[in-house]
Design an enzyme around this catalytic site. Structure first.
Site, short mmCIF file in Angstrom:
data_model
loop_
_atom_site.label_atom_id
_atom_site.label_comp_id
_atom_site.label_asym_id
_atom_site.label_seq_id
_atom_site.Cartn_x
_atom_site.Cartn_y
_atom_site.Cartn_z
N GLU A 222 0.88 -1.18 0.00
CA GLU A 222 0.00 0.00 0.00
C GLU A 222 0.91 1.22 0.00
O GLU A 222 1.46 1.59 1.04
CB GLU A 222 -0.90 -0.02 1.24
CG GLU A 222 -1.89 -1.18 1.28
CD GLU A 222 -3.05 -0.99 0.30
OE1 GLU A 222 -3.32 0.14 -0.10
OE2 GLU A 222 -3.68 -2.01 -0.07
N CYS B 158 -2.05 9.66 2.64
CA CYS B 158 -1.57 9.08 1.37
C CYS B 158 -2.48 9.41 0.20
O CYS B 158 -2.04 9.49 -0.94
CB CYS B 158 -1.43 7.57 1.51
SG CYS B 158 -2.95 6.77 2.01
P1 NAD Z 1 8.20 4.45 4.91
O1 NAD Z 1 8.25 3.65 3.67
O2 NAD Z 1 9.36 5.31 5.25
O3 NAD Z 1 8.01 3.48 6.19
C1 NAD Z 1 7.03 2.47 6.25
C2 NAD Z 1 7.51 1.34 7.12
O4 NAD Z 1 8.72 0.82 6.57
C3 NAD Z 1 7.83 1.74 8.56
O5 NAD Z 1 7.33 0.72 9.41
C4 NAD Z 1 9.33 1.83 8.60
O6 NAD Z 1 9.87 1.49 9.86
C5 NAD Z 1 9.76 0.82 7.56
N1 NAD Z 1 11.01 1.18 6.90
C6 NAD Z 1 11.47 2.43 6.63
N2 NAD Z 1 12.65 2.36 5.98
C7 NAD Z 1 12.93 1.05 5.82
C8 NAD Z 1 14.00 0.34 5.22
N3 NAD Z 1 15.05 0.97 4.66
N4 NAD Z 1 13.98 -1.01 5.22
C9 NAD Z 1 12.94 -1.66 5.78
N5 NAD Z 1 11.89 -1.04 6.38
C10 NAD Z 1 11.89 0.29 6.41
O7 NAD Z 1 6.85 5.27 4.84
P2 NAD Z 1 6.33 6.35 5.84
O8 NAD Z 1 7.22 7.54 5.79
O9 NAD Z 1 6.03 5.74 7.16
O10 NAD Z 1 4.92 6.70 5.18
C11 NAD Z 1 4.79 7.62 4.15
C12 NAD Z 1 4.50 6.95 2.84
O11 NAD Z 1 3.55 5.95 2.99
C13 NAD Z 1 3.92 7.92 1.82
O12 NAD Z 1 4.45 7.66 0.56
C14 NAD Z 1 2.45 7.59 1.84
O13 NAD Z 1 1.76 7.92 0.66
C15 NAD Z 1 2.48 6.12 2.05
N6 NAD Z 1 1.24 5.67 2.65
C16 NAD Z 1 0.45 4.87 1.93
C17 NAD Z 1 -0.77 4.45 2.45
C18 NAD Z 1 -1.70 3.56 1.69
O14 NAD Z 1 -2.61 3.06 2.31
N7 NAD Z 1 -1.50 3.34 0.42
C19 NAD Z 1 -1.15 4.88 3.73
C20 NAD Z 1 -0.29 5.69 4.43
C21 NAD Z 1 0.90 6.09 3.89
#
Ligand code: NAD
Length: 458
Positions: free
Chosen positions: A212, A246
């Site tokens: 997602e 998002c």
């Molecule tokens: P992110 O990708 O930075 O983090 C998401 C998860 O991944 C967290 O649990 C984090 O700890 C983990 N993570 C971060 N870096 C990592 C790595 N290098 N290796 C493994 N795991 C890692 O995202 P975010 O900043 O928490 O959220 C923002 C993004 O999420 C935006 O792009 C937003 O659009 C998207 N989002 C999508 C939805 C949806 O339902 N489609 C909902 C909310 C947010």
């Protein structure tokens, strides 16, 4: 938690799953009830954590997280018996004396990784589907909204046997350790860059994933009528949670001759919603941390600020901001904004909009404001996005009867309601044939039988 400890947790969950304890529907309902009661009991703690992480008002905390999770749980409890029921499928006459059905098996061990912007909903809504489907689950909430992460851990610890459902808190290091383990399913919410890391890790074990993700969701305004209402619906969807959503409208594409009128209406609505100084409003959130604050203030350097533009780093405040005179080459138009800044770009005719959309990465949502049904049909059929919402913003994701998910760069897979149950279940094809009669037609020697086969299959 180190890798040895993580392996121990997974081993315990595997044993729990293999014991069959998650299979009876009654047990799944008990687990869902337990989660529901615990959330209700801890509602104040949830709201408080969201206030600490975002200064989120109580109304938004309930509407976007607590209420939506409870709604998902209630639906699952009410409908789970029909969801798990085998689906009878017709069987062609050539396979006579056979019966066909689709049954739903849980995958087994599921990893749910959440994003920070709606920390409870993004961890617990998928969890509802995973429980309903009969899985064991490890939830890793985002470390960024740290107050919420702690409360999620507490709620899950209170609600479940840890061998069934467990939270492992932490950041990138823990996420990397978890991803190096073998799960039966991974459900990830976050950015596209990390999504690719998740898929790569999952590929090593051929683990199926739902991603997602996010992206730049455009909002197209085409009609001169109802601009005050259009502005109201856009401002609500954009500035809820200070734009950290998002599916927030990322930017506006407005027909050239409507631009000034729309901007006036957007300004008036922002003032009506949040007052002359939104910093003093109880209904306006803050940016989650300094990194995102710095990222957003850099994006504000693109184009010309025509409204808002006020910032306060100490309190992580960025006012609702409207920007014009941006080009597609500006930084703000190249990355997902994920904050309270709304660029406005004009177009002359809708073909320009459709052509542009086809060139861009596929967004999570497209918003279209028009009463022109021909135009609505064109956007429905000629553009690709996770979802499309006409004459409103965000609302399409609140109907649990609709699947929620992205396409292309905005994600893979879908969830909410029955779609969550499907996501966390393997749909197994089952055919049962009786021993008699057993005709020789399909067995060798095939001599003379091809003719007969062609006759049957026509
Ligand atoms: P992110 O990708 O930075 O983090 C998401 C998860 O991944 C967290 O649990 C984090 O700890 C983990 N993570 C971060 N870096 C990592 C790595 N290098 N290796 C493994 N795991 C890692 O995202 P975010 O900043 O928490 O959220 C923002 C993004 O999420 C935006 O792009 C937003 O659009 C998207 N989002 C999508 C939805 C949806 O339902 N489609 C909902 C909310 C947010």
């Amino acid at each position: 938690m180190n890798t040895v400890e993580i392996k121990k947790v997974l081993k315990e969950q595997k044993e729990y799953f293999d014991s069959g304890k998650t299979l009876p529907v009654e047990e799944r309902i008990i687990a869902l009830e337990s989660l529901k009661n615990c959330i209700i009991k801890n509602e104040a703690l949830v709201s408080d954590a969201l206030f600490k992480d975002f200064r989120r008002p109580g109304f938004e905390a309930y509407a976007t997280e607590i209420g939506s999770i409870l709604e998902e749980i209630n639906k699952a409890i009410k409908e789970i018996k029909s969801w798990v029921a085998p689906v009878k499928i017709s069987t062609p006459p050539v396979l006579f004396s056979s019966k066909s059905e689709i049954i739903h098996n849980p995958y087994g061990l599921v990893l749910i990784m959440g994003a920070w912007n709606y920390p409870f909903a993004l961890s617990l809504v998928p969890l509802v589907g995973a429980i309903a489907a009969g899985n064991c689950v490890i939830v890793k909430p985002s470390e960024v909204s740290s107050n919420s992460s702690k409360v999620i851990a507490r709620i899950i610890k209170e609600s479940f046997d840890q061998k069934h459902i467990r939270v492992i808190e932490g950041g990138v290091e823990i996420a990397t350790k978890l991803l190096s383990q073998r799960f039966d399913y991974i459900f990830f919410t976050g950015g596209t860059t990390v999504g690719k890391i998740v898929v790569k890790a999952a590929a090593k074990n051929l683990t199926p994933c739902t991603l997602e993700l996010g992206g730049k969701s455009p909002c197209v305004v085409n009609d001169a009528s109802n601009l005050a209402l259009v502005a109201k619906r856009i401002v609500w969807g954009k500035f809820i949670n200070a734009g950290q959503t998002c599916i927030a409208p990322d930017y506006i594409l407005v027909k050239k001759d409507l631009k000034e009128d729309l901007i006036t209406n957007l300004q008036n609505t922002i003032t009506t919603f949040y007052g002359a100084n939104p910093e003093e409003s109880y209904d306006y959130c803050r940016i989650v941390n300094k990194n995102h604050f710095d990222r957003l203030t850099l994006l504000m350097k693109s184009g010309k600020v025509v409204f808002g533009g006020k910032t306060d780093k100490k309190h992580l405040y960025i006012s609702p901001t409207l920007i014009t005179e941006v080009t597609w080459k500006d930084k703000i138009m190249k990355e997902e904004i994920f904050g309270p800044i709304l660029p406005i770009i004009t177009y002359d005719n809708i073909d320009q909009v459709i052509t542009k959309m086809k060139k861009q990465e596929k967004p999570l949502a497209v918003y279209l404001f028009t009463e022109d049904s021909y135009l609505q049909t064109r956007i429905k059929n000629e553009t690709s996005s996770g979802g499309l919402c006409i004459n409103a913003t965000i609302l399409h994701t609140t109907n649990m009867e609709l699947p929620f998910g992205g396409v292309g760069n905005s994600g893979i897979g879908k969830y909410h309601g029955y779609f969550s149950f499907q996501t966390f279940s393997h749909q197994k094809a089952v055919m049962s044939k009786s021993f008699w009669p057993d005709l020789d037609i399909s067995y060798p020697p095939y001599k003379e039988k091809l003719f007969l086969l062609k006759k049957i299959w026509g």
